[in-house]
Design a protein around this motif. Structure first.
Motif, PDB file in Angstrom:
ATOM      1  N   GLY A   1      10.321  20.025   3.473  1.00 20.82           N
ATOM      2  CA  GLY A   1      10.997  20.149   2.431  1.00 20.82           C
ATOM      3  C   GLY A   1      10.901  21.418   1.417  1.00 20.82           C
ATOM      4  O   GLY A   1      10.909  21.018   0.166  1.00 20.82           O
TER       5      GLY A   1
ATOM      6  N   THR B   1      10.292  16.562  -2.449  1.00 20.07           N
ATOM      7  CA  THR B   1      10.960  16.316  -3.589  1.00 20.07           C
ATOM      8  C   THR B   1      10.491  15.011  -4.297  1.00 20.07           C
ATOM      9  O   THR B   1      10.854  14.915  -5.691  1.00 20.07           O
ATOM     10  CB  THR B   1      12.449  16.326  -3.222  1.00 20.07           C
ATOM     11  N   ARG B   2      10.251  13.880  -3.553  1.00 23.00           N
ATOM     12  CA  ARG B   2      10.079  12.692  -4.193  1.00 23.00           C
ATOM     13  C   ARG B   2       8.656  12.773  -4.724  1.00 23.00           C
ATOM     14  O   ARG B   2       8.569  12.081  -5.928  1.00 23.00           O
ATOM     15  CB  ARG B   2       9.727  11.724  -3.181  1.00 23.00           C
TER      16      ARG B   2
ATOM     17  N   SER C   1      14.875   6.443  -1.020  1.00 20.69           N
ATOM     18  CA  SER C   1      15.506   7.811  -1.442  1.00 20.69           C
ATOM     19  C   SER C   1      16.117   8.916  -0.404  1.00 20.69           C
ATOM     20  O   SER C   1      15.416   8.786   0.767  1.00 20.69           O
ATOM     21  CB  SER C   1      14.702   8.512  -2.281  1.00 20.69           C
TER      22      SER C   1
ATOM     23  N   GLU D   1      15.859  11.854  -0.417  1.00 23.68           N
ATOM     24  CA  GLU D   1      15.124  13.194  -0.550  1.00 23.68           C
ATOM     25  C   GLU D   1      13.900  13.117   0.168  1.00 23.68           C
ATOM     26  O   GLU D   1      13.325  12.017   0.598  1.00 23.68           O
ATOM     27  CB  GLU D   1      14.890  13.146  -2.004  1.00 23.68           C
TER      28      GLU D   1
END
Length: 292
Positions: free
Chosen positions: A248, A105-106, A99, A101
């Protein structure tokens, strides 16, 4: 449903897993977090049941009453967790995903899609205690020149040159290090660079939240700054690592040293030599413009 969230000794991992804990609690689950770092920041997570980190001797007994146990890594803090608890959830696959991200976010996506929490967010529930003012010192730059392993650390002389350049531009650079690391950095004070003696993680967070900016290596302190919504510039050795483990939460930029080097092995060995002070300063100026 009674859920335990067990965190590794890494500060960044602990802050990230609090995203899962918060979303579960917000959905009505009873959540208990076992984490040394989060226990130190207990006052910053009001309403969350936080307990000291698990030790090998008492882990099984403490986890037995919980319906579900969630852990980020397969081998830590509880080795062989899936064999030791009937309903263990290990999220290692999220760390290895392709991903684009960041992990925060994951984990929010995982909460929405796998745990079926439709309102899940990336926030982890951290709240600044009364008496502290967010980014009170707008020109103060927190610089974190260390990391958990030597391969993640940019060159110490370049951190000093960076701090001196920032000082010449009217900023107030301060180096954040632990008490054990302090002897290696006391010389920066001869150049008018701050070296606050902060001690506990709670004191680090209280000092950091009032900083205007953060620059540092790939480390848990970078995640803490991001979680506190202090704009961050993070220095990484490889793009893949930066993609997954970049802070993040708040405004931030990532700078990868030696991205042009041809192999992963060369990147890991040489990134810190390939990354110049001028490159970091340019990235910091970009961060300032974007954060504005």
């Amino acid at each position: 449903m009674n859920v335990a969230v067990t965190s590794s000794p890494a500060l960044g991992d602990s802050l990230l897993l609090m995203t899962v804990a918060r979303n579960l609690q917000a959905s009505g689950k009873r959540v208990t977090v076992f984490s040394g770092h989060m226990d130190a920041l207990r006052a910053w997570f009001p309403g969350m049941d936080i307990r000291p980190a698990l030790s090998g001797d008492d882990a099984d007994a403490l986890l037995r009453p919980f319906d579900t146990v969630i852990q980020l890594h397969a081998d830590r803090p509880v080795p062989r967790l899936e064999q030791r608890h009937p309903n263990a959830v290990v999220l290692e696959h999220l760390c290895r995903s392709s991903s684009p991200e960041a992990m925060a976010t994951r984990l929010a996506h995982y909460c929405r899609e796998s745990l079926r929490l439709p309102r899940a967010e990336t926030g982890n529930g951290l709240a600044v205690p009364a008496g502290l003012t967010h980014r009170k010192h707008a020109r103060r730059v927190a610089i974190h020149p260390t990391a958990s392993t030597a391969d993640k650390r940019w060159l110490a002389p370049r951190f000093l040159r960076l701090a001196l350049r920032l000082k010449s531009k009217g900023f107030e650079p301060h180096f954040i290090v632990t008490d054990d690391e302090r002897a290696d950095w006391e010389h920066v004070q001869q150049h008018g660079i701050g070296l606050p003696r902060l001690g506990s993680l709670d004191n680090v967070a209280a000092w950091l939240v009032e900083c205007g900016w953060f620059i540092g290596n790939d480390s848990g302190i970078g995640h803490l700054a991001s979680c506190l919504q202090v704009p961050t510039l993070s220095l990484f050795m490889r793009k893949g690592i930066a993609r997954t483990w970049r802070p993040g939460w708040g405004a931030g930029k990532v700078l990868v040293g030696g991205a042009w080097l041809p192999t992963g092995r060369l990147k890991e060995r040489c990134w810190k030599y390939a990354l110049s002070v001028n490159q970091v300063l340019r990235a910091f100026e970009q961060l300032r413009r974007e954060a504005a």
